[in-house]
Design a protein around this motif. Structure first.
Motif, PDB file in Angstrom:
ATOM      1  N   UNK A 106       0.827  -1.218   0.000  1.00 49.33           N
ATOM      2  CA  UNK A 106       0.000   0.000   0.000  1.00 49.33           C
ATOM      3  C   UNK A 106       0.861   1.268   0.000  1.00 49.33           C
ATOM      4  N   UNK A 107       2.066   1.154   0.560  1.00 50.52           N
ATOM      5  CA  UNK A 107       2.951   2.326   0.624  1.00 50.52           C
ATOM      6  C   UNK A 107       3.597   2.644  -0.717  1.00 50.52           C
ATOM      7  N   UNK A 108       3.614   1.660  -1.626  1.00 46.52           N
ATOM      8  CA  UNK A 108       4.416   1.866  -2.837  1.00 46.52           C
ATOM      9  C   UNK A 108       3.642   1.746  -4.150  1.00 46.52           C
ATOM     10  N   UNK A 109       2.510   1.051  -4.118  1.00 49.82           N
ATOM     11  CA  UNK A 109       1.813   0.758  -5.374  1.00 49.82           C
ATOM     12  C   UNK A 109       0.597   1.679  -5.512  1.00 49.82           C
ATOM     13  N   UNK A 110       0.469   2.308  -6.654  1.00 53.37           N
ATOM     14  CA  UNK A 110      -0.672   3.191  -6.915  1.00 53.37           C
ATOM     15  C   UNK A 110      -1.439   2.704  -8.135  1.00 53.37           C
ATOM     16  N   UNK A 111      -2.528   3.390  -8.476  1.00 55.32           N
ATOM     17  CA  UNK A 111      -3.356   2.974  -9.609  1.00 55.32           C
ATOM     18  C   UNK A 111      -2.532   2.811 -10.882  1.00 55.32           C
ATOM     19  N   UNK A 112      -2.699   1.670 -11.523  1.00 51.16           N
ATOM     20  CA  UNK A 112      -2.020   1.404 -12.792  1.00 51.16           C
ATOM     21  C   UNK A 112      -0.591   0.893 -12.651  1.00 51.16           C
ATOM     22  N   UNK A 113      -0.038   0.947 -11.450  1.00 49.94           N
ATOM     23  CA  UNK A 113       1.324   0.410 -11.257  1.00 49.94           C
ATOM     24  C   UNK A 113       1.309  -1.106 -11.410  1.00 49.94           C
ATOM     25  N   UNK A 114       2.413  -1.633 -11.907  1.00 46.29           N
ATOM     26  CA  UNK A 114       2.498  -3.083 -12.104  1.00 46.29           C
ATOM     27  C   UNK A 114       3.391  -3.730 -11.048  1.00 46.29           C
ATOM     28  N   UNK A 115       2.957  -4.910 -10.621  1.00 47.33           N
ATOM     29  CA  UNK A 115       3.688  -5.668  -9.606  1.00 47.33           C
ATOM     30  C   UNK A 115       3.934  -7.068 -10.156  1.00 47.33           C
ATOM     31  N   UNK A 116       5.186  -7.504 -10.104  1.00 46.45           N
ATOM     32  CA  UNK A 116       5.518  -8.846 -10.600  1.00 46.45           C
ATOM     33  C   UNK A 116       5.558  -9.822  -9.429  1.00 46.45           C
ATOM     34  N   UNK A 117       4.814 -10.915  -9.560  1.00 45.40           N
ATOM     35  CA  UNK A 117       4.895 -11.993  -8.563  1.00 45.40           C
ATOM     36  C   UNK A 117       5.225 -13.295  -9.289  1.00 45.40           C
ATOM     37  N   UNK A 118       5.741 -14.259  -8.519  1.00 42.45           N
ATOM     38  CA  UNK A 118       6.062 -15.558  -9.103  1.00 42.45           C
ATOM     39  C   UNK A 118       4.925 -16.524  -8.812  1.00 42.45           C
ATOM     40  N   UNK A 119       4.573 -17.279  -9.800  1.00 42.22           N
ATOM     41  CA  UNK A 119       3.464 -18.222  -9.704  1.00 42.22           C
ATOM     42  C   UNK A 119       4.017 -19.634  -9.528  1.00 42.22           C
ATOM     43  N   UNK A 120       3.663 -20.418  -8.534  1.00 43.25           N
ATOM     44  CA  UNK A 120       2.691 -20.144  -7.479  1.00 43.25           C
ATOM     45  C   UNK A 120       3.203 -19.127  -6.461  1.00 43.25           C
ATOM     46  N   UNK A 121       2.231 -18.371  -5.889  1.00 42.78           N
ATOM     47  CA  UNK A 121       2.571 -17.350  -4.897  1.00 42.78           C
ATOM     48  C   UNK A 121       1.629 -17.454  -3.701  1.00 42.78           C
ATOM     49  N   UNK A 122       2.120 -17.019  -2.569  1.00 43.81           N
ATOM     50  CA  UNK A 122       1.290 -16.947  -1.356  1.00 43.81           C
ATOM     51  C   UNK A 122       0.078 -16.056  -1.646  1.00 43.81           C
ATOM     52  N   UNK A 123      -1.032 -16.367  -1.015  1.00 47.67           N
ATOM     53  CA  UNK A 123      -2.302 -15.772  -1.459  1.00 47.67           C
ATOM     54  C   UNK A 123      -2.559 -14.335  -1.021  1.00 47.67           C
ATOM     55  N   UNK A 124      -1.737 -13.777  -0.138  1.00 53.19           N
ATOM     56  CA  UNK A 124      -2.092 -12.440   0.379  1.00 53.19           C
ATOM     57  C   UNK A 124      -1.577 -11.296  -0.500  1.00 53.19           C
TER      58      UNK A 124
END
Ligand code: PMP
Ligand code: GLN
Length: 384
Positions: A106-124
């Motif tokens: 919440x401190x770093x991501x704003x509308x339209x920003x992209x976040x990369x996660x690895x799949x499978x990933x923890x659900x939160x």
């Protein structure tokens, strides 16, 4: 009259951990699903909680956490990883690892920003990115060993990439990132403004002589990362929900802006007790890897003659098993049948994935259990 509620998370249901633990209860099954240790916390730690509840630690502690606890964490970070972190402005106590993860996003991501996660990933991770208005890009981990595919990470980058979320040791595969992985990530990030969120809640459960490589200690990444850990796994107190986040001062300042309004602070007697206990038992956590490695080995031995194939597991208290020799049904169906008909609760793999690998037949077993439970559950599993 029912007032219609426009859901901010329309695709989200109850977590698979809650669902499976509830099914385990309903069917009186052995619960190898949710990551909940069977073990009691150290008696000396419990005694310190009682002491502080009876004493003076019942009002708000400082927003960033009890200073003595942050100091203990700083000493541990230096001793284990050689990372110098200032308790005053680089360490924040959070409500479990979960709040640290949420506050960092919440401190770093704003509308339209992209976040990369690895799949499978923890659900939160993803739901919080969604609440922040961000977009999650899933990069599949390579099979069979769940290694990151750095070329795909590189090509997932755009000028909107704000955050890369890594999880080492990884839930559910138990894979650990290597220093080489971190060097590659650092090189990918160098020309970008992206930050790293590293979920290291299983940092103390690494086996076979392997060592945890913390993002916090990486010369480049350490300065552009939030590193999250938790006392829940480490001291058998998952229900206390006390964790922490380590980040450079400018990042910590932003994290704390969110933390102070999400939760403000964390239960004071628990923090005081953890500080007392860890000050007097500096090496309390050092035996944890051997403790859990023995349980992993026990489970693997118990399943050796069965039709479940145990994947190699380097860390965490989870064992992935391949059930393709037993059934060809989807993992959700298989795990449901297992708990209903055979009395063993497990966690299917697919809820961790945006796009499950076709034909993959994996479920996760938690081995943070008493021998008698592991033995009884394994007997049922071996009979499949
Ligand atoms: N990250 C991972 C990978 C986890 O498995 C968990 C759950 N135990 C958490 C974070 C959350 O930790 P906590 O219970 O301290 O909030
Ligand atoms: N982290 C735990 C697991 O993976 C579950 C935490 C939860 O129930 N939310 O099993």
């Amino acid at each position: 009259m029912n007032v219609p509620v426009a859901s901010r998370l329309p695709g989200v249901g109850t977590t698979i951990f809650t669902v499976m633990s509830e099914l385990a209860r309903r069917h009186g099954a052995f619960n190898l699903s949710q990551g909940v240790p069977d073990f009691d916390p150290p008696a000396a730690l419990v005694e310190r909680v009682v002491h502080h509840v009876r004493g003076k630690a019942n009002q708000y502690p400082p927003m960033a956490g009890v200073l003595r606890l942050r100091e203990v964490i700083a000493v541990d970070l230096l001793r284990r990883y050689g990372r110098q972190a200032s308790p005053a402005d680089e360490i924040t106590i959070t409500v479990g690892g979960t709040e640290g993860l949420s506050a960092a996003i919440l401190a770093t991501v704003g509308p339209g920003d992209e976040v990369i996660v690895f799949d499978p990933a923890y659900d939160s991770y993803e739901p919080i990115v969604t609440l922040a208005g961000g977009v999650t890009l899933h990069v599949p981990l390579l099979r069979p060993d769940f290694a990151p595919d750095w070329d795909r990470v590189r090509s997932a980058f755009s000028e909107r990439t704000r955050l890369v979320i890594v999880n080492t040791p990884h839930n559910p595969s138990g894979r650990c990132l290597t220093s080489r992985d971190l060097d590659t990530l650092a090189e990918i990030l160098r020309p970008t403004r992206a930050l790293v969120l590293s979920d290291e809640v299983y940092e103390h459960m690494v086996y076979d002589g392997l060592r945890h490589v913390s993002v916090a200690a990486h010369p480049e990444l350490g300065q552009r990362s939030f590193v999250v850990s938790s006392f829940g796994k480490t001291l058998h107190v998952t229900g206390w929900k006390v964790g922490y986040c380590v980040a450079a001062p400018a990042l910590t300042a932003e994290l704390r802006k969110v933390h102070q309004f999400l939760t403000f602070t964390v239960a004071s007697p628990l923090q005081e007790a953890l500080a007392d206990y860890l000050e007097s038992e500096r090496h309390a956590i050092d035996g944890l890897a051997a403790f859990y490695q023995a349980r992993r080995d026990r489970l693997v031995t118990l399943l050796a003659g069965s039709r479940l194939h145990c994947l190699p597991v380097a860390a965490t208290y989870f064992q992935l098993v391949d059930y393709s020799a037993i059934a060809d049904e989807a993992d959700l169906d298989f795990s449901r049948r297992l708990v209903q008909e055979h009395g063993v609760a497990t966690i299917p793999m697919s809820p961790f994935s945006q796009r499950p690998v076709p034909g993959e037949r994996l479920v996760r077993l938690c081995f943070a259990k008493e021998d008698s439970v592991l033995e009884a559950a394994a007997r049922r599993l071996a009979a499949l």
